[in-house]
Design a protein around this motif. Structure first.
Motif, PDB file in Angstrom:
ATOM      1  N   PHE B 208       0.818  -1.216   0.000  1.00 12.91           N
ATOM      2  CA  PHE B 208       0.000   0.000   0.000  1.00 12.91           C
ATOM      3  C   PHE B 208       0.852   1.266   0.000  1.00 12.91           C
ATOM      4  O   PHE B 208       0.656   2.154  -0.814  1.00 12.91           O
ATOM      5  CB  PHE B 208      -0.970  -0.011   1.182  1.00 12.91           C
ATOM      6  CG  PHE B 208      -2.124  -0.932   0.970  1.00 12.91           C
ATOM      7  CD1 PHE B 208      -3.341  -0.448   0.502  1.00 12.91           C
ATOM      8  CD2 PHE B 208      -2.000  -2.295   1.193  1.00 12.91           C
ATOM      9  CE1 PHE B 208      -4.404  -1.303   0.258  1.00 12.91           C
ATOM     10  CE2 PHE B 208      -3.047  -3.166   0.957  1.00 12.91           C
ATOM     11  CZ  PHE B 208      -4.263  -2.665   0.493  1.00 12.91           C
ATOM     12  N   LYS B 304      -2.198   3.621  -4.601  1.00 10.71           N
ATOM     13  CA  LYS B 304      -3.121   2.740  -3.873  1.00 10.71           C
ATOM     14  C   LYS B 304      -3.755   3.402  -2.663  1.00 10.71           C
ATOM     15  O   LYS B 304      -4.813   2.988  -2.200  1.00 10.71           O
ATOM     16  CB  LYS B 304      -2.380   1.480  -3.407  1.00 10.71           C
ATOM     17  CG  LYS B 304      -2.552   0.317  -4.356  1.00 10.71           C
ATOM     18  CD  LYS B 304      -2.114  -0.969  -3.695  1.00 10.71           C
ATOM     19  CE  LYS B 304      -3.086  -2.086  -3.936  1.00 10.71           C
ATOM     20  NZ  LYS B 304      -2.609  -3.386  -3.472  1.00 10.71           N
ATOM     21  N   VAL B 305      -3.110   4.410  -2.092  1.00 10.41           N
ATOM     22  CA  VAL B 305      -3.667   5.042  -0.899  1.00 10.41           C
ATOM     23  C   VAL B 305      -4.105   6.489  -1.126  1.00 10.41           C
ATOM     24  O   VAL B 305      -4.756   7.077  -0.259  1.00 10.41           O
ATOM     25  CB  VAL B 305      -2.676   5.007   0.292  1.00 10.41           C
ATOM     26  CG1 VAL B 305      -2.376   3.570   0.696  1.00 10.41           C
ATOM     27  CG2 VAL B 305      -1.396   5.766  -0.020  1.00 10.41           C
TER      28      VAL B 305
END
Lengths: 505, 505
Positions: B208, B304-305
């Motif tokens: 992540f 992704k974050v």
């Protein structure tokens, strides 16, 4: 004192009993308060903690809280509200900035004065709510009209060190909640949001928890400390004849904006002050659910929030093929889970089916499925509804569709039953004598009122007693017709509106 | 004192500057500490608060936290861990039950001694962690082997009133975390879970946050106070040459079980003691992300974050059809959102495209899409990667697939770049002189060690200085070969293992 242990020892006593046999000691209709504490503990929602007024929220509770949270969080994100996290602590100086506000909260504030072995120079308060924590930063972040609206929310714990009778979920010294804090350029926008949020609160109660609530406005005396006006959803507990504030959506007006200097340059280049709202619901929601739906067998959970909606229990007989029954139970759970239900099987070999029935009834699981040799032979299952004990045989081939329908019916009938019970408690009155009679009969009283603060104070003073004083619950948005010439039940002055009155939590 | 305001005023100064022009005052390579504070504030992750060591987590931060939370919560639910919520408060009596544990935390504990105007009879501690809060109830809930394993987790705030230099995310007096607390019948089960959880922590960092971490075991000196052994994922910040503990998964052994009498009847009917674990990761994860990926233009968020993965910016020219450009921007965002990306458009009319580029670079959005008249004419968009500034023209018809590929490449290349930088810092040493040289060169030192506690204490004492002492970071699970006869770099005794050493946060 803070750490008095009367609740705990009481709960401990029950806990020991619970191990020897199942079932509740107290009856809901007879000893409501004791029944409530007992069902919270025996249903494994709550564990009493060794600090009075603090409770452990067990997984059975947290699963419900997470369901409500997922719904509400998604809805406010659609409204473009963003989540934040502000500190737990606030300085005395900032806390006291809005005078009415601090007067409302001061007696309940917990103060940190020491860290390690050192005394702090200035004591630091633990947030009882976060208006004063947040608004200095609103003042910093908001400069021009393009910074508006500012819509923030946080999921957090707050602390109100109350000294009145602590009650799990309903009145605890620490609780979980969300608090939304928004700022707008105009009152219109603020007014509109107050109602949008209130509608979400209604849905939490009515659609998820199957509890009917009344939307309305709080009186001047009962509104949020420092706010402009407060709206709420109000529930009612027939057994105690008490109203209970379910959640509140406040318009703060410009009071806090003035104190915290939250100004902006509007589109015309003029300096203006923001309009603010704050709104919150807490784990209290779950306590109301326990109170409204629970019965003498334990919790009754609405299917929409139950972390286990269906419990499958094998009923093996001496000569039956136990393995085949167990397999059927497992495959039933698989089928249900794949169809999106929350189903579990209880295969424990050290408890009888009867014990398991009682156990899962205590925990309030909406639907029980029993599978015995006869069911196996007939390719069916026996289902039993938690709310009314109704039993049915369902052919395996229509399991999913029928379970779906039954759960949906349970959800609806819980709501309808609760609504019916509440309606039966509503008493429309016109005179002081009728008011007192209704109050003594634990009614939810709808009365014509002059809407004067002193009159509410007077009613409070005149009804003070061991059960607590009566007060306004809310003025419902849905107003019955008020015939011309109707007089206030308490002051005899011309009535301005219908208002709900009663004792409350 | 607690409420000293140096951090805040510093941050305020920067804030004012930010309004006049964009860009950071400090350079990451030159003034890392100042750069870090500035980028946290200017990137709108953090706002400094008027209590030192407490920070406001802004929406840009909370969106990342919620992404990590959603991942981890789903994973532990698969492992049958249930969420609970235990109180914020703990009595002195209970807090002190495990001696080593309380020695580790006592200096940092914040104490509530007053509520409203009243002094409390007994001061109450705010949880620095919840072992002692929870375990008295584990003792109550666990009776027989069928009650095991007991696997509980909570998402909450904890308070550690530290006096060393506070740093946003990395060292704050209140922070958000999850803490898992599990109990097993056997050590084997506990050992296994420690590693399963550690693997989830590795995934949080590597998959992540795109940060390489080292899995390993802490030394006796550095393990959790009162625990049996501690495993961790360790990250490294090349700019400061400091290791940073990313998250910890502890086996508590039976130490707490002894103190809190957590016993059970095993399958043979004998009395036994449980094996326990506790494990946690906190908002510190986000600080490590800022430190590792940020640059002189601001934050760099892994796709992704990032709460906004793609920002679309219109680039109108004097004679161009502005409306058509705006429409193309909106439809580009629609297309991306429908395809599952988090995309937004910046249509503000009071900022130039150049200002917007800088603004969204400061906030670290992974991918920028620019649409101008030429793009419109050519049915294409211009994309610019935040991490390396690479520019490309993409035909509209392949927008979704190419954006998908680019974001995935950015995620991967952030990780690879971070890994490469870290690898360049690793220094394998064998002697004390090499150790000191490597330490002065801000290296992540891998050294053969005798694994004796006194030797680590000695190394700490000998390296004490203005930059802080060196200590063990972890003994990596992935051990290089240790040739027979290798000696400890510090004691000259036979080395037992390779261990990472360095300064740390």
């Amino acid at each position: 004192m803070a750490t008095s242990n009367t609740d705990t020892s009481n709960a401990r006593k029950k806990e020991v009993k619970k191990e020897t046999r199942l079932g509740l000691t107290y009856k809901k209709d007879k000893d409501f308060g004791e029944w409530y504490s007992e069902v919270c503990v025996a249903g494994e929602m709550i564990e009493y903690y060794d600090i009075s007024g603090c409770y452990i929220l067990r997984p059975w509770t947290m699963a419900i809280w997470e369901t409500l949270q997922a719904f509400f969080d998604a809805e406010i994100k659609k409204m473009n509200v963003k989540n934040v996290y502000f500190p737990l602590f606030v300085t005395e100086n900032v806390l006291q900035k809005e005078k009415d506000h601090i007067e409302g909260f001061a007696p309940e504030v917990a103060w940190v004065t020491k860290s390690g072995q050192s005394e702090m120079e200035i004591p630091i308060a633990i947030r009882p709510t976060s208006e004063t924590v947040m608004y200095p930063y609103y003042s910093k972040w908001i400069r021009g009209h393009r910074d508006l609206p500012l819509k923030l929310n946080q999921w957090c714990n707050v602390v109100r060190w109350e000294f009145s009778h602590p009650t799990p979920f309903i009145r605890s010294r620490e609780f979980l909640w969300q608090e939304g804090h928004t700022a707008f350029a105009t009152q219109d926008e603020a007014d509109q949001e107050v109602l949008e949020i209130l509608e979400l609160y209604r849905r939490i109660y009515e659609e998820f928890l199957a509890i009917p609530v009344i939307k309305g406005k709080k009186s001047e005396l009962e509104k949020f400390a420092g706010g402009f006006y407060t709206t709420s959803v109000e529930a009612f507990i027939p057994n105690t004849g008490r109203g209970i504030q379910g959640a509140t959506s406040h318009c703060l007006g410009q009071n806090f904006a003035k104190m915290f200097e939250i100004n902006f340059e509007n589109e015309k280049g003029e300096k203006a002050m923001v309009w603010q709202n704050s709104w919150a619901y807490s784990t209290r929601t779950i306590g109301v659910m326990v109170m409204v739906h629970g019965d003498d067998k334990g919790l009754v959970l609405p299917p929409k929030v139950a972390s286990v909606q269906v419990i499958v229990i094998p009923v093996p007989y001496k000569d039956a093929d136990t393995q085949a029954i167990f397999d059927a139970c497992r495959s039933t759970v698989d089928t249900l889970c794949k169809a999106g239900f929350r189903a579990e099987v209880d295969l424990r070999d050290n408890y009888s089916p009867g014990w398991k029935y009682s156990h899962w009834e205590m925990k309030g699981v909406p639907l029980r499925i029993e599978i015995g040799p006869k069911d196996l032979a007939n390719k069916q299952v026996r289902v039993v509804c938690r709310d009314n004990g109704a039993k049915m045989d369902i052919p395996m081939h229509s399991l999913v569709e029928q379970v779906k329908e039954i759960l949906s019916n349970i959800q609806e009938s819980l709501f309808n039953a609760a609504k019916q019970k509440r309606e039966a408690c509503v008493k429309v009155i016109n005179t002081w004598d009728e008011f007192i009679a209704a109050l003594n009969n634990k009614k939810l009283i709808l009365a014509p009122w002059c809407d004067e603060e002193d009159v509410e104070k007077d009613v409070k003073a005149r009804t003070k007693g061991e059960h607590g004083a009566a007060k306004t619950l809310c003025t419902p948005f849905d107003q019955p017709r008020l015939p011309e010439g109707t007089l206030c039940f308490a002051s005899g002055k011309p009535a301005k509106k219908w208002t709900y009155w009663g004792r409350s939590y």
